[in-house]
Design an enzyme around this catalytic site. Structure first.
Site: not given
Length: 130
Positions: A43, A80
């Site tokens: 990610s 993130k």
């Protein structure tokens, strides 16, 4: 309980044991607040962090715009991209195809630490193999 007992051959290195191997201070300036995590998934591949890499996370660092952070999102640890848009902080995947989410719109989100370094470990060469 008594002291541990060796159940095999003693190591010749036992005479030279002093302390655990530590990472250099320039890599880990605050050891008590620093942790290593193995990355699973892709990610944040846009940040150059790949599946299987090791990230160094500093819990004492305050996140700044564009940092990669270790966030606990609804009970799950996740890397993130942390961004500030105006007065709103967002967490997003490091992929333009996936949307950013304002932190206040996430039921449970905590910034656990800031990724300071990523390490890619390569499998060592083995004699006789190509």
């Amino acid at each position: 309980m008594g002291p541990a007992v060796c159940a095999g051959f003693p190591s010749p290195a036992d005479d030279f044991l002093e302390e655990a191997l530590g990472l250099p201070r320039w890599l880990v300036p605050n050891p008590p607040a620093t942790f290593l995590w193995r990355v699973s998934g892709s990610s944040v591949i846009g940040a150059g962090i790949h599946d299987g890499d090791i990230v160094i996370v500093d819990r004492s660092a305050e996140p700044a715009h564009d940092d990669i952070v270790l966030a606990i999102v609804e009970g799950v640890a996740s890397l993130k991209r942390y961004r500030i848009n105006g007065n709103r902080a967002t967490l997003s995947f490091d992929s333009p195809d996936l949307p950013a989410t304002p932190i206040e719109d996430i039921a449970e989100a905590t910034i656990w630490g800031v990724v300071t370094t990523s390490l890619r470990l390569h499998r060592p060469l083995v004699r006789g193999r190509r």
